[in-house]
Enzyme design. Structure first.
Site, PDB file in Angstrom:
ATOM      1  N   HIS A  66     -14.053 -55.713   3.594  1.00 31.38           N
ATOM      2  CA  HIS A  66     -14.762 -54.681   2.837  1.00 31.38           C
ATOM      3  C   HIS A  66     -13.987 -53.368   2.952  1.00 31.38           C
ATOM      4  CE1 HIS A  66     -18.643 -57.202   3.163  1.00 31.38           C
ATOM      5  NE2 HIS A  66     -18.097 -57.350   1.967  1.00 31.38           N
ATOM      6  N   GLU A  69     -14.937 -50.057   5.164  1.00 32.90           N
ATOM      7  CA  GLU A  69     -15.257 -50.198   6.589  1.00 32.90           C
ATOM      8  C   GLU A  69     -13.999 -49.931   7.417  1.00 32.90           C
ATOM      9  OE1 GLU A  69     -17.084 -54.108   6.548  1.00 32.90           O
ATOM     10  OE2 GLU A  69     -18.615 -53.439   5.123  1.00 32.90           O
ATOM     11  N   ARG A 124     -16.356 -50.922  -1.877  1.00 35.98           N
ATOM     12  CA  ARG A 124     -16.544 -52.075  -0.986  1.00 35.98           C
ATOM     13  C   ARG A 124     -15.709 -53.298  -1.401  1.00 35.98           C
ATOM     14  NH1 ARG A 124     -20.852 -54.847   1.895  1.00 35.98           N
ATOM     15  NH2 ARG A 124     -21.255 -56.955   1.121  1.00 35.98           N
ATOM     16  N   HIS A 194     -16.259 -56.147  10.647  1.00 37.44           N
ATOM     17  CA  HIS A 194     -16.896 -55.285   9.635  1.00 37.44           C
ATOM     18  C   HIS A 194     -17.485 -54.048  10.314  1.00 37.44           C
ATOM     19  CE1 HIS A 194     -17.576 -58.298   6.214  1.00 37.44           C
ATOM     20  NE2 HIS A 194     -17.124 -59.083   7.181  1.00 37.44           N
ATOM     21  N   GLU A 299     -20.166 -56.511  13.420  1.00 41.28           N
ATOM     22  CA  GLU A 299     -20.453 -55.251  12.718  1.00 41.28           C
ATOM     23  C   GLU A 299     -20.297 -54.142  13.755  1.00 41.28           C
ATOM     24  OE1 GLU A 299     -21.068 -54.836   9.543  1.00 41.28           O
ATOM     25  OE2 GLU A 299     -21.731 -56.804   8.823  1.00 41.28           O
TER      26      GLU A 299
END
Ligand code: 0X9
Ligand code: ZN
Length: 344
Positions: A66, A69, A124, A194, A299
């Site tokens: 993405h 990020e 994104r 991410h 994440e």
């Protein structure tokens, strides 16, 4: 040498960094071509490998699927730097490298990453045109061939979660999946980095109804177990202690504890569908579906204060704590594959 790992870097600098790393550490690092992006930019991964007589397994780690990020590519670079600076002196890293080769793809979605630097910081997706050039970009983490576009994904190109025109319709997805597929017997661990949310996510995102432990066993039986290390052990675990958490969960929880011990940051651990939201076509679910045992989505920071626009002042602490988590996972991967079968 004097690269600033506590800064975000535009793609041109990341390409230069890769060349520099390979030139500085020719005995451990090689750079390999993976494929071309939609806009015809080359995708390279770095392979960190030490000569060893052991039958080695592979860690795959990708960052920046993405575009916005940015902390993810920063972590991939940090990870490579840490390994290279420490492998001679750290017995922990030496032990890992005896048994694992590390494959690191610092930026998966290069076209999108560049777009976040030039045009739209919060982009994104990839940058392929659709609907006669009226809209752009596929969510590459909805484009893999895992229950493709069934839940948590959209057929509309306007949407942030556009799944593409078919599974692996995007060249970036295809480049990664072909490579992983060709090496899958040897990949012990698949990590995809991410932000944000402070989560360690395990399969599955596309269903709540698949137990990863049972799935793993089935896949290992189907594809065989050339080293003879996994099937028996997993069966044993399952029979002896079949209401214990799945090993992926235990390993993830231990990693979250190691992470927290560094700077006090709290992470949650669980399956994507349970603790985040349902998604289909993600790389991590696909990796699990083809039989890769330890597959996680990380994440990274933060929890929403800055979100995708994490200040550079937090890069170092984020990377330090994430390093602890990743090493914890790798230590466990090592344990599962090698130590029990070799009496230490
Ligand atoms: O939605 C995503 O692709 C990920 N979250 S993000 O905010 N970084 O976009 C979560 C992916 C979790 N993985 C799966 N559900 N398979
Ligand atoms: Zn993401």
């Amino acid at each position: 040498e004097n690269y600033s790992y506590d800064r975000y870097h535009p793609m041109g600098e990341i390409y230069q960094w890769m060349s520099q790393i390979r030139e500085n550490y020719p005995e451990v690092v090689t750079q390999h071509f993976l494929g071309m992006t939609y806009e015809s930019r080359p995708m390279y991964y770095l392979k960190i490998s030490q000569p060893s007589n052991n039958p080695k397994k592979i860690l795959w780690m990708d960052c920046g699927i993405h575009a916005r990020e940015w902390i993810a590519p920063a972590f991939c670079q940090w990870f490579v730097k840490e390994i290279l600076q420490n492998y001679k002196d750290s017995s922990r890293i030496r032990r890992l490298l005896k048994n694992l080769d590390f494959y690191v793809l610092p930026v998966l979605n290069i076209d999108g990453y560049i777009y976040t630097w030039t045009t739209d910081r919060l982009w994104r997706k990839s940058r392929s045109p659709h609907d006669n050039g009226t809209c752009f970009g596929t969510d590459l983490n909805r484009n893999f061939n895992a229950s493709w576009c069934s839940v948590g994904a959209s057929h509309n190109c306007q949407d942030l979660t556009f799944c593409g025109t078919g599974p692996e319709s995007e060249p970036e997805t295809k480049a990664v999946s072909s490579f992983i597929e060709s090496r899958k017997e040897n990949i012990a661990c698949f990590l995809t980095m991410h932000s944000y949310g402070q989560l360690i996510l395990l399969p599955y995102g596309y269903t709540e109804n698949k137990s990863s432990n049972h799935e793993e066993l089935v896949h290992l039986e189907v594809r065989g177990d050339p080293l003879g290390l996994m099937i028996g052990k997993r069966k044993e675990n399952l029979l002896e202690d079949d209401d214990s958490p799945f090993p992926e969960l235990q390993v993830g929880q231990k990693a979250a504890n190691a992470l927290k011990a560094k700077h006090g940051t709290n992470y949650r651990v669980g399956s994507s569908a349970d603790i985040l939201y349902a998604t289909s076509g993600s790389s991590r679910d696909w990796a699990r579906d083809i039989g890769i045992p330890f597959s996680y989505t990380f994440e990274l920071r933060d929890n929403g204060t800055y979100g995708f626009v994490l200040p550079e002042a937090q890069i170092q602490a984020t990377c330090e704590e994430t390093m602890e988590a990743v090493l914890s996972v790798l230590d466990d991967v090592y344990e599962k594959y090698w130590s029990a079968s070799r009496a230490g």
